[in-house]
Design a protein around this motif. Structure first.
Motif, PDB file in Angstrom:
ATOM      1  N   ALA A 129       0.841  -1.192   0.000  1.00 48.79           N
ATOM      2  CA  ALA A 129       0.000   0.000   0.000  1.00 48.79           C
ATOM      3  C   ALA A 129       0.879   1.245   0.000  1.00 48.79           C
ATOM      4  O   ALA A 129       2.023   1.203   0.478  1.00 48.79           O
ATOM      5  N   ALA A 130       0.346   2.339  -0.524  1.00 49.73           N
ATOM      6  CA  ALA A 130       1.104   3.588  -0.662  1.00 49.73           C
ATOM      7  C   ALA A 130       0.437   4.722   0.096  1.00 49.73           C
ATOM      8  O   ALA A 130      -0.796   4.833   0.139  1.00 49.73           O
ATOM      9  N   TRP A 131       1.273   5.571   0.678  1.00 49.71           N
ATOM     10  CA  TRP A 131       0.830   6.721   1.479  1.00 49.71           C
ATOM     11  C   TRP A 131       1.698   7.910   1.071  1.00 49.71           C
ATOM     12  O   TRP A 131       2.918   7.886   1.270  1.00 49.71           O
ATOM     13  N   ARG A 132       1.071   8.933   0.513  1.00 50.04           N
ATOM     14  CA  ARG A 132       1.821  10.123   0.125  1.00 50.04           C
ATOM     15  C   ARG A 132       2.098  10.956   1.368  1.00 50.04           C
ATOM     16  O   ARG A 132       1.178  11.500   1.995  1.00 50.04           O
ATOM     17  N   VAL A 133       3.375  11.054   1.720  1.00 48.19           N
ATOM     18  CA  VAL A 133       3.764  11.671   2.976  1.00 48.19           C
ATOM     19  C   VAL A 133       5.214  12.118   2.864  1.00 48.19           C
ATOM     20  O   VAL A 133       5.892  11.803   1.881  1.00 48.19           O
ATOM     21  N   PHE A 134       5.706  12.857   3.855  1.00 49.78           N
ATOM     22  CA  PHE A 134       7.118  13.265   3.863  1.00 49.78           C
ATOM     23  C   PHE A 134       8.012  12.047   3.622  1.00 49.78           C
ATOM     24  O   PHE A 134       7.726  10.952   4.086  1.00 49.78           O
ATOM     25  N   GLN A 135       9.105  12.272   2.927  1.00 47.05           N
ATOM     26  CA  GLN A 135       9.956  11.177   2.477  1.00 47.05           C
ATOM     27  C   GLN A 135      10.662  10.444   3.595  1.00 47.05           C
ATOM     28  O   GLN A 135      11.283   9.409   3.359  1.00 47.05           O
ATOM     29  N   THR A 136      10.585  10.953   4.807  1.00 48.33           N
ATOM     30  CA  THR A 136      11.275  10.311   5.929  1.00 48.33           C
ATOM     31  C   THR A 136      10.328   9.548   6.845  1.00 48.33           C
ATOM     32  O   THR A 136      10.730   9.097   7.914  1.00 48.33           O
ATOM     33  N   VAL A 137       9.086   9.390   6.432  1.00 46.35           N
ATOM     34  CA  VAL A 137       8.062   8.819   7.298  1.00 46.35           C
ATOM     35  C   VAL A 137       7.489   7.542   6.707  1.00 46.35           C
ATOM     36  O   VAL A 137       7.316   7.422   5.494  1.00 46.35           O
ATOM     37  N   CYS A 138       7.199   6.577   7.561  1.00 46.00           N
ATOM     38  CA  CYS A 138       6.385   5.436   7.160  1.00 46.00           C
ATOM     39  C   CYS A 138       5.689   4.895   8.405  1.00 46.00           C
ATOM     40  O   CYS A 138       6.011   5.291   9.531  1.00 46.00           O
ATOM     41  N   SER A 139       4.757   4.001   8.221  1.00 42.91           N
ATOM     42  CA  SER A 139       4.002   3.439   9.339  1.00 42.91           C
ATOM     43  C   SER A 139       3.538   2.034   8.985  1.00 42.91           C
ATOM     44  O   SER A 139       3.233   1.755   7.823  1.00 42.91           O
ATOM     45  N   ILE A 140       3.466   1.148   9.980  1.00 40.07           N
ATOM     46  CA  ILE A 140       2.883  -0.176   9.741  1.00 40.07           C
ATOM     47  C   ILE A 140       1.423  -0.214  10.206  1.00 40.07           C
ATOM     48  O   ILE A 140       0.816  -1.281  10.302  1.00 40.07           O
ATOM     49  N   TRP A 141       0.882   0.969  10.466  1.00 41.12           N
ATOM     50  CA  TRP A 141      -0.547   1.086  10.749  1.00 41.12           C
ATOM     51  C   TRP A 141      -1.263   1.331   9.430  1.00 41.12           C
ATOM     52  O   TRP A 141      -0.875   2.201   8.678  1.00 41.12           O
ATOM     53  N   PRO A 142      -2.281   0.561   9.075  1.00 40.39           N
ATOM     54  CA  PRO A 142      -2.863   0.660   7.734  1.00 40.39           C
ATOM     55  C   PRO A 142      -3.672   1.916   7.445  1.00 40.39           C
ATOM     56  O   PRO A 142      -3.866   2.266   6.273  1.00 40.39           O
ATOM     57  N   ALA A 143      -4.117   2.618   8.477  1.00 39.58           N
ATOM     58  CA  ALA A 143      -5.065   3.712   8.271  1.00 39.58           C
ATOM     59  C   ALA A 143      -4.613   4.798   7.298  1.00 39.58           C
ATOM     60  O   ALA A 143      -5.415   5.275   6.498  1.00 39.58           O
ATOM     61  N   PRO A 144      -3.341   5.219   7.324  1.00 33.17           N
ATOM     62  CA  PRO A 144      -2.967   6.341   6.438  1.00 33.17           C
ATOM     63  C   PRO A 144      -2.858   5.971   4.959  1.00 33.17           C
ATOM     64  O   PRO A 144      -2.798   6.846   4.107  1.00 33.17           O
ATOM     65  N   TYR A 145      -2.803   4.690   4.660  1.00 31.60           N
ATOM     66  CA  TYR A 145      -2.540   4.262   3.296  1.00 31.60           C
ATOM     67  C   TYR A 145      -3.824   4.281   2.473  1.00 31.60           C
ATOM     68  O   TYR A 145      -4.845   3.714   2.895  1.00 31.60           O
ATOM     69  N   ASN A 146      -3.771   4.915   1.298  1.00 32.77           N
ATOM     70  CA  ASN A 146      -4.992   5.016   0.503  1.00 32.77           C
ATOM     71  C   ASN A 146      -4.878   4.435  -0.892  1.00 32.77           C
ATOM     72  O   ASN A 146      -5.814   4.549  -1.690  1.00 32.77           O
ATOM     73  N   TYR A 147      -3.750   3.812  -1.206  1.00 33.53           N
ATOM     74  CA  TYR A 147      -3.630   3.067  -2.458  1.00 33.53           C
ATOM     75  C   TYR A 147      -3.184   1.653  -2.092  1.00 33.53           C
ATOM     76  O   TYR A 147      -2.181   1.479  -1.390  1.00 33.53           O
ATOM     77  N   TRP A 148      -3.913   0.671  -2.582  1.00 35.10           N
ATOM     78  CA  TRP A 148      -3.671  -0.719  -2.220  1.00 35.10           C
ATOM     79  C   TRP A 148      -3.580  -1.582  -3.467  1.00 35.10           C
ATOM     80  O   TRP A 148      -4.307  -1.373  -4.445  1.00 35.10           O
ATOM     81  N   GLY A 149      -2.700  -2.570  -3.418  1.00 30.68           N
ATOM     82  CA  GLY A 149      -2.650  -3.576  -4.457  1.00 30.68           C
ATOM     83  C   GLY A 149      -3.704  -4.641  -4.219  1.00 30.68           C
ATOM     84  O   GLY A 149      -4.442  -4.604  -3.235  1.00 30.68           O
ATOM     85  N   GLN A 150      -3.744  -5.625  -5.119  1.00 31.66           N
ATOM     86  CA  GLN A 150      -4.778  -6.653  -5.059  1.00 31.66           C
ATOM     87  C   GLN A 150      -4.386  -7.822  -4.159  1.00 31.66           C
ATOM     88  O   GLN A 150      -5.227  -8.650  -3.827  1.00 31.66           O
ATOM     89  N   GLY A 151      -3.113  -7.887  -3.791  1.00 28.84           N
ATOM     90  CA  GLY A 151      -2.642  -8.923  -2.894  1.00 28.84           C
ATOM     91  C   GLY A 151      -2.036 -10.114  -3.626  1.00 28.84           C
ATOM     92  O   GLY A 151      -2.361 -10.395  -4.786  1.00 28.84           O
TER      93      GLY A 151
END
Length: 126
Positions: free
Chosen positions: A97-119
């Motif tokens: 999944a993809a989350w457009r955010v500052f380049q130094t940030v990531c999270s393993i919490w799914p809530a911020p991610y708004n683009y998802w693959g099919q799995g």
């Protein structure tokens, strides 16, 4: 519109390895954090790992730390999840999944991610 496609899943014996790929199209991944998530039958989706847009920040769930490694190749617009020492409890459908955010940030919490693959299905079994 950003689109993500996972590949690389399959059947592997306990102790084996797999490498998942998450290929993006429609936009460059440079400004997106990428998360890897998984969902086993009857269980909630859980965060596995993440990597920031710059690649400098990664995070892992305790259950996979030391066994899984995430990396990215922005030139290829692709993110990878290297999975080693696989266990039966790693069996699940894996999503990126993809989350457009500052380049130094990531999270393993799914809530911020708004683009998802099919799995892609990963099955660890003897």
């Amino acid at each position: 519109q950003l689109q993500l496609v996972e590949s690389g899943g399959g059947l592997v014996q306990p102790g084996g390895s797999l490498r998942l790929s998450c290929a993006a199209s429609g936009s460059t991944l440079d400004y997106y954090a990428i998360g890897w998530f998984r969902q086993a039958p009857g269980k909630e989706r859980e965060g596995v790992s993440c990597i920031s847009g710059s690649g400098g920040q990664t995070n892992y769930a305790d259950s996979v730390r030391g066994r899984f490694t995430t990396s990215r190749d922005n030139a290829k617009n692709t993110v990878y999840l290297e999975m080693n020492s696989l266990k039966p409890e790693d069996t699940a459908v894996y999503y990126c999944a993809a989350w457009r955010v500052f380049q130094t940030v990531c999270s393993i919490w799914p809530a911020p991610y708004n683009y998802w693959g099919q799995g892609t299905q990963v099955t660890v079994s003897s």
